[in-house]
Design an enzyme around this catalytic site. Structure first.
Site, mmCIF file in Angstrom:
data_model
loop_
_atom_site.group_PDB
_atom_site.id
_atom_site.type_symbol
_atom_site.label_atom_id
_atom_site.label_comp_id
_atom_site.label_asym_id
_atom_site.label_seq_id
_atom_site.Cartn_x
_atom_site.Cartn_y
_atom_site.Cartn_z
ATOM 1 N N ASP A 93 0.783 -1.277 0.023
ATOM 2 C CA ASP A 93 0.037 0.049 0.062
ATOM 3 C C ASP A 93 0.814 1.311 -0.001
ATOM 4 O OD1 ASP A 93 1.079 0.303 2.466
ATOM 5 O OD2 ASP A 93 -0.710 -0.090 3.385
ATOM 6 N N ASP B 105 -8.076 -7.349 0.020
ATOM 7 C CA ASP B 105 -7.272 -7.753 1.293
ATOM 8 C C ASP B 105 -8.200 -7.348 2.588
ATOM 9 O OD1 ASP B 105 -6.974 -4.683 0.830
ATOM 10 O OD2 ASP B 105 -6.034 -5.180 2.750
ATOM 11 N N CYS C 2 -14.845 -27.750 6.765
ATOM 12 C CA CYS C 2 -13.448 -27.139 6.499
ATOM 13 C C CYS C 2 -12.687 -28.426 6.428
ATOM 14 C CB CYS C 2 -13.237 -26.115 7.507
ATOM 15 S SG CYS C 2 -11.576 -25.645 6.851
ATOM 16 N N CYS D 184 -9.071 -27.759 6.613
ATOM 17 C CA CYS D 184 -7.821 -27.282 6.949
ATOM 18 C C CYS D 184 -7.266 -28.110 7.962
ATOM 19 C CB CYS D 184 -7.898 -25.983 7.247
ATOM 20 S SG CYS D 184 -8.260 -25.568 9.026
ATOM 21 N N HIS E 191 -6.606 -21.339 10.318
ATOM 22 C CA HIS E 191 -8.250 -21.784 9.844
ATOM 23 C C HIS E 191 -8.908 -20.463 9.160
ATOM 24 C CE1 HIS E 191 -12.218 -22.680 9.390
ATOM 25 N NE2 HIS E 191 -12.632 -21.528 9.930
#
Ligand code: ZN
Length: 398
Positions: A102, A292, A330, A332, A361
């Site tokens: 940025d 983002d 999930c 993960c 996660h």
């Protein structure tokens, strides 16, 4: 990497490959690989995405193709001379994939009373040592060139989310003038480096892309003015700035739905600093390609998990003996291995591992959601995906 490569290959190419209404799936090609869009970019404030190792960002679980670096933080500490001496930000942090930085403007803006804005730039006090510093479009471009990020952002001026018309108009005009100055300074530096060979290490400018930023708070006509001015200067991509800064959510979506479809269709559209998974999906539906946000990492450190059934507060006593995964849908490594009961215990005991596992996660959930978004756009099922995603959240939110 030879210098020929810097000059001959464009810094960024963007191809829209599928479209579902306004939603687009495409590919952003940088020197450091192809990034499929829509994409979520984890925020690496001070050269680190907090509480997660780079190996995990690269792992199949997460597979983040691009992360953010914050110019303000890296500029003040460790300082640009140090990052330069270490071969640029990629080498300094040992990350070979793409980086976006940025401009530093937003952090300075959020200092509030500690800053003074003039036509030339912004004077502010460093939060690190209290020293007086000055940020201008030229300084921001110089710092980002030294960092060597793949995508550089112009310096803009952000009006508060609920700013009055007159104040917003002033800010939009200043943002337009700063966009031109950013463009000029950026071009001079890229050309200088390519011509004179003053590239001390690959990645120190010469082949960066530059994005413009559209401001205008909640005033749609000023947003359009800002869009026109920014596109008039000409950039490799365009960002919507100044949202999620205190305005009502309905205002944010009014701006996104009016503005995003008007942004150049052949360039990536980036919504800065937003938001929850459902915000991302709504913005994708309006044609946004890049995101983002600090939510998955920051909330991970404060005990909040994002799941396919809504937000989950790990501190809640109802999980004390709960043997289920954080998110049963999930896959993960945290959800495959650990229970809510254990994660709650870690959090309440103040263990570092709580932050690490919840961050992992949350990032997996954001990145995996975007993978599903891309697939659904490619297969023409995005409207269905969007409806089902929202219904599941509404039905099961904690
Ligand atoms: Zn998980």
């Amino acid at each position: 990497m030879t210098q020929d490569l810097f000059v001959s290959s464009p810094a960024l190419r963007f191809d829209v490959q599928a479209q579902n209404g306004e939603a687009r799936a495409g590919a952003l090609t940088t020197r450091r690989g192809v990034i499929e869009t829509p994409v979520f970019m984890p925020v690496g404030t001070a050269g680190t995405v907090k509480a997660i190792r780079f190996e995990e960002l690269e792992s199949k679980d997460l597979d983040a193709k691009i992360i953010l670096g914050n110019t303000y933080h890296l500029w003040l500490r460790p300082g640009i001379e140090t990052v330069k001496a270490c071969g640029g930000l990629h080498r300094f942090i040992s990350w070979d994939r793409a980086l976006l930085t940025d401009s530093g403007g937003f952090q300075v803006w959020s200092l509030g009373a500690l800053r003074k804005i003039t036509e030339e730039g912004t004077e502010f006090r460093s939060h690190v040592d209290g020293s007086l510093q000055f940020l201008s479009p030229e300084v921001s471009m110089e710092v980002q060139a030294a960092l060597g990020s793949d995508i550089v952002m112009v310096l803009d001026e952000c009006a508060p989310g609920n700013a009055a018309y007159e104040e917003t108009e002033k800010s939009v005009r200043l943002t337009g003038r700063w966009a031109r100055r950013s463009r000029t300074a950026f071009d001079r530096m890229q050309v200088d480096d390519a011509d004179t060979g003053h590239i001390e290490a690959p990645g120190l400018s010469g082949s960066q892309a530059l994005f413009g930023i559209i401001q205008g708070a909640g005033h749609l006509d000023l947003r359009r003015v800002s869009l026109e001015e920014t596109v008039g200067v000409g950039f490799d991509g365009y960002a919507i700035g100044g949202l999620s800064v205190g305005e009502e959510k309905s205002v944010m979506f009014d701006v996104i739905s009016d503005l995003a479809p008007r942004m150049p269709a052949d360039k990536p559209r980036y919504l800065m600093g937003v938001g929850t998974p459902e915000d991302l999906i709504e913005a994708v539906a309006n044609g946004v390609d890049m995101f983002d946000c600090v939510l998955p990492t920051r909330n991970g450190r404060t005990g909040q998990a994002f799941t396919s059934r809504g937000k989950l507060n790990i501190k809640n006593s109802r999980w004390v003996r709960d043997q289920r995964a954080l998110d049963e849908d999930c896959r993960c490594m945290v959800c495959r291995r650990h229970t809510r009961a254990y994660l709650r215990h870690l959090y309440l005991a103040g263990e570092i591992l709580a932050s690490i596992l919840l961050t992992h996660h949350n990032l997996a959930f954001f990145l995996d959601t975007m993978r599903s978004v891309r697939q659904s756009i490619r297969s023409g099922d995005f409207p269905k995906f969007r409806r089902e995603f929202t219904e599941r959240l509404d039905a099961n939110g904690e």
